[in-house]
Write a protein that holds these residues in place. Structure first.
Motif, PDB file in Angstrom:
ATOM      1  N   SER A   1       0.834  -1.205   0.000  1.00 40.89           N
ATOM      2  CA  SER A   1       0.000   0.000   0.000  1.00 40.89           C
ATOM      3  C   SER A   1       0.871   1.258   0.000  1.00 40.89           C
TER       4      SER A   1
ATOM      5  N   ALA B   1      -9.494   0.588  -3.659  1.00 42.35           N
ATOM      6  CA  ALA B   1     -10.903   0.892  -3.423  1.00 42.35           C
ATOM      7  C   ALA B   1     -11.799  -0.338  -3.392  1.00 42.35           C
ATOM      8  N   THR B   2     -11.400  -1.413  -4.060  1.00 48.34           N
ATOM      9  CA  THR B   2     -12.288  -2.569  -4.177  1.00 48.34           C
ATOM     10  C   THR B   2     -12.676  -3.179  -2.832  1.00 48.34           C
TER      11      THR B   2
ATOM     12  N   ILE C   1     -13.067  -1.750  -0.028  1.00 51.26           N
ATOM     13  CA  ILE C   1     -14.020  -0.846   0.637  1.00 51.26           C
ATOM     14  C   ILE C   1     -15.420  -1.049   0.061  1.00 51.26           C
ATOM     15  N   LEU C   2     -15.512  -1.134  -1.268  1.00 55.09           N
ATOM     16  CA  LEU C   2     -16.810  -1.378  -1.899  1.00 55.09           C
ATOM     17  C   LEU C   2     -17.347  -2.743  -1.492  1.00 55.09           C
TER      18      LEU C   2
ATOM     19  N   ALA D   1     -16.765  -4.414   1.236  1.00 54.06           N
ATOM     20  CA  ALA D   1     -17.195  -4.372   2.633  1.00 54.06           C
ATOM     21  C   ALA D   1     -18.552  -3.689   2.780  1.00 54.06           C
ATOM     22  N   SER D   2     -18.828  -2.695   1.929  1.00 53.88           N
ATOM     23  CA  SER D   2     -20.131  -2.025   1.995  1.00 53.88           C
ATOM     24  C   SER D   2     -21.258  -2.947   1.523  1.00 53.88           C
TER      25      SER D   2
ATOM     26  N   VAL E   1     -14.980  -9.231   1.027  1.00 53.25           N
ATOM     27  CA  VAL E   1     -13.708  -8.497   1.015  1.00 53.25           C
ATOM     28  C   VAL E   1     -12.571  -9.330   0.422  1.00 53.25           C
TER      29      VAL E   1
END
Length: 230
Positions: free
Chosen positions: A119, A186-187, A189-190, A192-193, A199
């Motif tokens: 990261s 970003a993937t 995070i999406l 997890a939503s 995830v």
């Protein structure tokens, strides 16, 4: 100029598409009924094996291995043929990606600290690219943005068509789409939503997007360059 326009188009197009994918999550039940798909958020997944906590030693070890792989890839790239589309830098990226894929299937993949250093290095790469941007010719931005929006629109239409044909649910479509447009950042995070169980799927698809994206990107660039000269 081309780099600046590419970065601008990528940032705006990607940001717009992320907002769309987050916004359509509430439409998942209706979309799944239309495609006759089962929600991937309800599919039970095997528990992920816990790893040891990340330490400074593990991060430094991964950093050393990453630098060694980069040096080895750069050295090997100097022996490989180059062309108008594939330079020594391109070979370096392809070799480093291939070596990373190999390491991911070895016991080293269980060693902690890889995500932390990856990261940080990803942020560094983006910062270096942005620092080299040249905003001369910014007036050409609307054309580049139009091209970017058009590509995302075609992507969305093909995605919906494949979802109907192969009975994909909205969550899987959204995660797969962002994995190839947004990458690892970003993937998850999406995902997890949508559902915490997705995830790991988002991370794997994002890594696959990195691997395939480089090769197919070069292929498309070669095709377009050939068409432009004919």
């Amino acid at each position: 100029t081309y780099l600046a326009m590419s970065l601008l188009t990528d940032a705006l197009g990607y940001s717009m598409w992320v907002v769309v994918l987050f916004s359509v999550a509430r439409l998942a039940p209706a979309f799944n009924r239309w495609t006759r798909a089962k929600s991937s958020g309800d599919i039970p997944l095997a528990p992920v094996k816990a790893k040891a906590p990340t330490t400074y030693d593990s991060v430094l070890l991964w950093l050393g291995m990453a630098l060694a792989v980069a040096a080895l890839s750069g050295w090997l790239a100097g022996w490989l043929p180059v062309s108008g589309m594939i330079s020594a830098t391109t070979w370096t990226i392809l070799l480093a990606t291939g070596l990373g894929l190999v390491v991911a299937h070895t016991p080293l993949a269980e060693f902690p600290g890889a995500s932390t250093i990856s990261s940080a290095m990803l942020i560094s790469v983006v910062a270096v690219l942005a620092s080299q941007s040249n905003f001369q010719g910014i007036a050409a931005a609307p054309l580049y943005l139009l091209c970017g929006v058009t590509i995302i629109a075609i992507h969305a239409v093909l995605l919906i068509g494949c979802a109907k044909l192969f009975r994909f649910d909205l969550y899987l479509c959204g995660i797969s789409s962002l994995a190839h447009i947004g990458g690892v950042a970003a993937t998850p995070i999406l995902a997890a939503s949508y559902s915490a169980a997705l995830v790991p799927v988002g991370i794997l698809l994002a890594l696959l997007g990195y691997i395939l994206g480089t090769g197919f990107g070069l292929l498309v660039a070669t095709i377009l360059s050939t068409l432009a000269t004919t």
